[in-house]
Design an enzyme around this catalytic site. Structure first.
Site, short mmCIF file in Angstrom:
data_model
loop_
_atom_site.label_atom_id
_atom_site.label_comp_id
_atom_site.label_asym_id
_atom_site.label_seq_id
_atom_site.Cartn_x
_atom_site.Cartn_y
_atom_site.Cartn_z
N GLY A 12 0.78 -1.24 0.00
CA GLY A 12 0.00 0.00 0.00
C GLY A 12 0.81 1.29 0.00
O GLY A 12 0.31 2.33 0.42
N ASN A 14 1.65 2.97 -2.61
CA ASN A 14 0.99 3.87 -3.57
C ASN A 14 -0.30 4.44 -2.98
O ASN A 14 -0.62 5.61 -3.21
CB ASN A 14 0.71 3.15 -4.90
CG ASN A 14 1.94 3.12 -5.78
OD1 ASN A 14 2.36 4.15 -6.31
ND2 ASN A 14 2.55 1.95 -5.91
N ASN A 108 -4.72 2.41 -13.37
CA ASN A 108 -3.79 1.47 -12.77
C ASN A 108 -2.39 2.06 -12.82
O ASN A 108 -2.05 2.77 -13.77
CB ASN A 108 -3.81 0.15 -13.55
CG ASN A 108 -2.83 -0.88 -12.99
OD1 ASN A 108 -2.74 -1.08 -11.78
ND2 ASN A 108 -2.09 -1.53 -13.87
N HIS A 110 1.51 0.89 -13.09
CA HIS A 110 2.31 -0.29 -13.43
C HIS A 110 3.80 0.07 -13.36
O HIS A 110 4.19 1.12 -13.88
CB HIS A 110 1.95 -0.80 -14.83
CG HIS A 110 2.71 -2.04 -15.19
ND1 HIS A 110 2.38 -3.29 -14.69
CD2 HIS A 110 3.83 -2.22 -15.93
CE1 HIS A 110 3.25 -4.18 -15.13
NE2 HIS A 110 4.14 -3.56 -15.89
N ASP A 151 -2.83 -4.35 -18.73
CA ASP A 151 -1.87 -3.25 -18.94
C ASP A 151 -1.95 -2.64 -20.33
O ASP A 151 -1.01 -1.99 -20.80
CB ASP A 151 -0.42 -3.71 -18.67
CG ASP A 151 -0.21 -4.16 -17.23
OD1 ASP A 151 -0.82 -3.56 -16.32
OD2 ASP A 151 0.54 -5.13 -17.02
C1 GAR Z 1 3.88 -1.28 -7.14
O1 GAR Z 1 5.17 -1.26 -7.65
C2 GAR Z 1 2.86 -1.31 -8.26
O2 GAR Z 1 3.20 -0.55 -9.36
C3 GAR Z 1 2.88 -2.78 -8.60
O3 GAR Z 1 3.02 -3.45 -7.38
C4 GAR Z 1 3.63 -2.60 -6.41
C5 GAR Z 1 2.67 -2.44 -5.25
O4 GAR Z 1 3.25 -1.73 -4.20
N1 GAR Z 1 1.69 -3.13 -9.31
C6 GAR Z 1 1.66 -4.05 -10.26
O5 GAR Z 1 2.62 -4.70 -10.59
C7 GAR Z 1 0.31 -4.24 -10.92
N2 GAR Z 1 0.43 -4.93 -12.17
P1 GAR Z 1 2.35 -1.00 -3.09
O6 GAR Z 1 1.34 -2.02 -2.57
O7 GAR Z 1 3.34 -0.63 -2.04
O8 GAR Z 1 1.68 0.19 -3.71
#
Ligand code: GAR
Length: 198
Positions: A12, A14, A108, A110, A151
Site C-alpha cells: 500500500g 501507492n 492502474n 504499473h 496493462d
Molecule cells: C507497485 O510497484 C505497483 O506498481 C505494482 O506493485 C507494487 C505495489 O506496491 N503493481 C503491479 O505490478 C500491478 N500490475 P504498493 O502495494 O506498495 O503500492
C-alpha cells in the site's frame, strides 16, 4: 468532489502516496472514500485505517475462481458508488463485467514503461526481475486506464527511471516507486478528478 475508491493487495505504498497527496491538498477535487483489499493481511488496510478511510476485504483465496471473486468485488465497488477507481498495487486481473461497468473510470499504476515488461504475469517484483534480466538501462512507471487487455489501456502518464549497476529487483523497485510511481499516480488522480468535477 469526486468519490475515489482504491483497490489494493499488499504494502500500500501507492495508497499512502494518494493519502498524503490528499492530506497535502494536492487532490483538490477528489476524496478517497474507501479502500478495498484482496487480502485480509494487506498492510494497505492499516494505512487506510490510520487515515480514517473506510475499508472492505474481498479475499481472493476464499473464492473458488476468478469469476466469483470478481462478482463479490463488483458488489463492493457498486456499494461504494465510485466516480474513480484506482488500482494501487492490485494484483488481480478484473473481469470484463467490472471493466465495462467502470470503463474510463479505472486507473492502474504499473512499474515499467509500458509496453515493456507488462501484461499477464508481470506484476510486483517480477517486473523488475524481468527488466534486470533483459539488461535495459532505463525503466520507469506508467499510469493508464484499465481496459480488457492487461496493462493495455490508454496511457495517461509515464516517468523514466535509471537502472544502476548492482541493482537488485528490490533496490530497483524502491527507486521506481520513489522517483516515479509515488509522484505520477497522485498527479494523474488529481488531474482526472479536476477534469471530471464539473
Ligand atoms: C507497485 O510497484 C505497483 O506498481 C505494482 O506493485 C507494487 C505495489 O506496491 N503493481 C503491479 O505490478 C500491478 N500490475 P504498493 O502495494 O506498495 O503500492
Amino acid at each position: 468532489m469526486l468519490n475515489i475508491v482504491v483497490l489494493v493487495s499488499g504494502g500500500g505504498t501507492n495508497l499512502q502516496a494518494l493519502i498524503d497527496a490528499e492530506a497535502d491538498g494536492k487532490i483538490k477535487h477528489g476524496r478517497i472514500s474507501k479502500v478495498i483489499a484482496s487480502r485480509s493481511d494487506a498492510k494497505a488496510l492499516t494505512r487506510a485505517a490510520n487515515a480514517n478511510i473506510d475499508t472492505a476485504v474481498v479475499p481472493r483465496k476464499e473464492f473458488e475462481n476468478d469469476e466469483k471473486f470478481n462478482e463479490a468485488l463488483l458488489e463492493e465497488l457498486d456499494k461504494a458508488k465510485p466516480d474513480i477507481i484506482v488500482l494501487a498495487g492490485f494484483m488481480h486481473i478484473l473481469s470484463e463485467k467490472v471493466i465495462q461497468k467502470y470503463d474510463k473510470m479505472m486507473l492502474n499504476v504499473h512499474p515499467s514503461l509500458i509496453p515493456s515488461f507488462s501484461g499477464k504475469g508481470f506484476y510486483g517484483l517480477k517486473v523488475h526481475e524481468a527488466a534486470l534480466e533483459r539488461g535495459v538501462k532505463i525503466t520507469g512507471a506508467t499510469v493508464h486506464f484499465v481496459n480488457e487487455i492487461p496493462d493495455g489501456g490508454e496511457i495517461i502518464v509515464q516517468k523514466a527511471v535509471e537502472i544502476m549497476p548492482g541493482d537488485t529487483p528490490e533496490t530497483l523497485q524502491r527507486r521506481v516507486m520513489e522517483q516515479a510511481e509515488w509522484k505520477i499516480l497522485p498527479e494523474a488522480v488529481a488531474k482526472l478528478c479536476e477534469e471530471r468535477d464539473r
